[in-house]
Design a protein around this motif. Structure first.
Motif, PDB file in Angstrom:
ATOM      1  N   LEU A  18      -6.675  -3.629   7.575  1.00 35.45           N
ATOM      2  CA  LEU A  18      -7.819  -3.493   6.679  1.00 35.45           C
ATOM      3  C   LEU A  18      -9.079  -3.322   7.510  1.00 35.45           C
ATOM      4  CD1 LEU A  18      -9.163  -3.732   3.865  1.00 35.45           C
ATOM      5  CD2 LEU A  18      -9.208  -6.219   4.240  1.00 35.45           C
ATOM      6  N   ASP A  65      -9.114   7.506   3.075  1.00 42.29           N
ATOM      7  CA  ASP A  65      -8.079   7.489   4.121  1.00 42.29           C
ATOM      8  C   ASP A  65      -7.048   6.389   3.852  1.00 42.29           C
ATOM      9  OD1 ASP A  65     -10.685   8.119   6.496  1.00 42.29           O
ATOM     10  OD2 ASP A  65      -9.194   9.559   5.762  1.00 42.29           O
ATOM     11  N   THR A  66      -7.311   5.559   2.857  1.00 45.56           N
ATOM     12  CA  THR A  66      -6.372   4.497   2.520  1.00 45.56           C
ATOM     13  C   THR A  66      -5.030   5.080   2.113  1.00 45.56           C
ATOM     14  OG1 THR A  66      -8.105   2.970   1.824  1.00 45.56           O
ATOM     15  CG2 THR A  66      -5.904   2.600   0.918  1.00 45.56           C
ATOM     16  N   PRO A 104     -12.829   5.374   2.537  1.00 45.47           N
ATOM     17  CA  PRO A 104     -11.892   4.793   1.547  1.00 45.47           C
ATOM     18  C   PRO A 104     -10.751   5.736   1.185  1.00 45.47           C
ATOM     19  CG  PRO A 104     -14.140   4.246   0.955  1.00 45.47           C
ATOM     20  CD  PRO A 104     -14.231   5.199   2.124  1.00 45.47           C
ATOM     21  N   ARG A 115       0.745  10.660   5.916  1.00 48.36           N
ATOM     22  CA  ARG A 115       0.314   9.548   5.083  1.00 48.36           C
ATOM     23  C   ARG A 115       0.662   9.824   3.639  1.00 48.36           C
ATOM     24  NH1 ARG A 115      -6.287  10.186   5.750  1.00 48.36           N
ATOM     25  NH2 ARG A 115      -6.545  12.073   4.485  1.00 48.36           N
ATOM     26  N   GLN A 172       0.490   0.244   6.761  1.00 48.74           N
ATOM     27  CA  GLN A 172      -0.546   0.389   5.743  1.00 48.74           C
ATOM     28  C   GLN A 172      -1.929   0.392   6.378  1.00 48.74           C
ATOM     29  OE1 GLN A 172      -0.190   0.952   2.450  1.00 48.74           O
ATOM     30  NE2 GLN A 172      -2.419   1.059   2.192  1.00 48.74           N
ATOM     31  N   VAL A 173      -2.733   1.345   5.978  1.00 51.12           N
ATOM     32  CA  VAL A 173      -4.145   1.409   6.358  1.00 51.12           C
ATOM     33  C   VAL A 173      -4.962   1.325   5.073  1.00 51.12           C
ATOM     34  CG1 VAL A 173      -5.967   2.859   7.316  1.00 51.12           C
ATOM     35  CG2 VAL A 173      -3.728   2.739   8.453  1.00 51.12           C
ATOM     36  N   THR A 174      -5.851   0.357   5.029  1.00 53.62           N
ATOM     37  CA  THR A 174      -6.710   0.172   3.867  1.00 53.62           C
ATOM     38  C   THR A 174      -8.157   0.165   4.325  1.00 53.62           C
ATOM     39  OG1 THR A 174      -5.013  -1.131   2.741  1.00 53.62           O
ATOM     40  CG2 THR A 174      -7.264  -1.281   1.896  1.00 53.62           C
ATOM     41  N   VAL A 175      -8.952   1.050   3.745  1.00 52.24           N
ATOM     42  CA  VAL A 175     -10.362   1.172   4.094  1.00 52.24           C
ATOM     43  C   VAL A 175     -11.184   0.746   2.887  1.00 52.24           C
ATOM     44  CG1 VAL A 175     -12.168   2.685   4.962  1.00 52.24           C
ATOM     45  CG2 VAL A 175      -9.781   3.110   5.597  1.00 52.24           C
ATOM     46  N   SER A 176     -11.959  -0.297   3.074  1.00 42.57           N
ATOM     47  CA  SER A 176     -12.775  -0.807   1.969  1.00 42.57           C
ATOM     48  C   SER A 176     -14.163  -0.170   2.002  1.00 42.57           C
ATOM     49  CB  SER A 176     -12.903  -2.322   2.068  1.00 42.57           C
ATOM     50  OG  SER A 176     -13.566  -2.679   3.261  1.00 42.57           O
TER      51      SER A 176
END
Length: 123
Positions: free
Chosen positions: A11, A91-92, A89, A38, A118-122
Motif C-alpha cells: 500500500l 495503478d491499483t 490510484p 496487472r 497486490q499493489v494498492t495506491v491510495s
C-alpha cells in the motif's frame, strides 16, 4: 518445473514509489523474456512492461505507465524488477510476473506466471 515468485507489493500513497521483484527458479535453460502484467477484478489482464534477454534488453511499456515505470532485469539472477514511480490510484491492481522460458536446450519455450502481488495506491 519452473516457479516465478513476486515480491514488493503493498500500500502506497499517490505519488509514491514501489519496486516489484520477480525471481524465476527451477529447471531453466534460458529465459527469452520477462514481464509484468496487472489485473483489476472484473477486467482483462493487461501488459505493463516487458523486457527481452538480448544484450541491452529490449523493452516495451503500456502507454499508461511510460515515463513512470521502469523494467529491468538481472540475467545472472533470473530476476526482473519493476520500479514504479509517481503511482496513481488507477495503478491499483494485482501485478503478475510472466516469463517465456526454455526449460531445456530445445526449440520449445513456455509461458509461466507467478501468483501475483497486490499493489494498492491510495488517493
Amino acid at each position: 518445473q519452473v516457479q516465478l515468485e513476486e515480491s514488493g507489493g503493498g500500500l502506497v500513497q499517490a505519488g509514491g514509489s514501489l519496486r516489484l521483484s520477480c525471481v524465476a527458479s527451477g529447471i531453466i535453460f534460458s529465459i527469452n523474456s520477462m514481464g509484468w502484467y496487472r489485473q483489476v477484478a472484473g477486467k482483462k489482464r493487461e501488459l505493463v512492461a516487458r523486457i527481452t534477454s538480448t544484450s541491452g534488453g529490449f523493452t516495451n511499456y503500456a502507454d499508461s505507465v511510460k515515463g513512470r515505470f521502469t523494467i529491468s532485469r538481472d540475467n545472472a539472477k533470473n530476476t526482473v524488477y519493476l520500479q514504479m514511480n509517481s503511482l496513481r490510484p488507477e495503478d491499483t491492481a494485482r501485478y503478475y510476473c510472466a516469463a517465456n522460458i526454455k526449460p531445456t536446450n530445445s526449440d520449445w519455450s513456455y509461458d509461466y506466471w507467478g501468483q501475483g502481488t497486490q499493489v494498492t495506491v491510495s488517493s
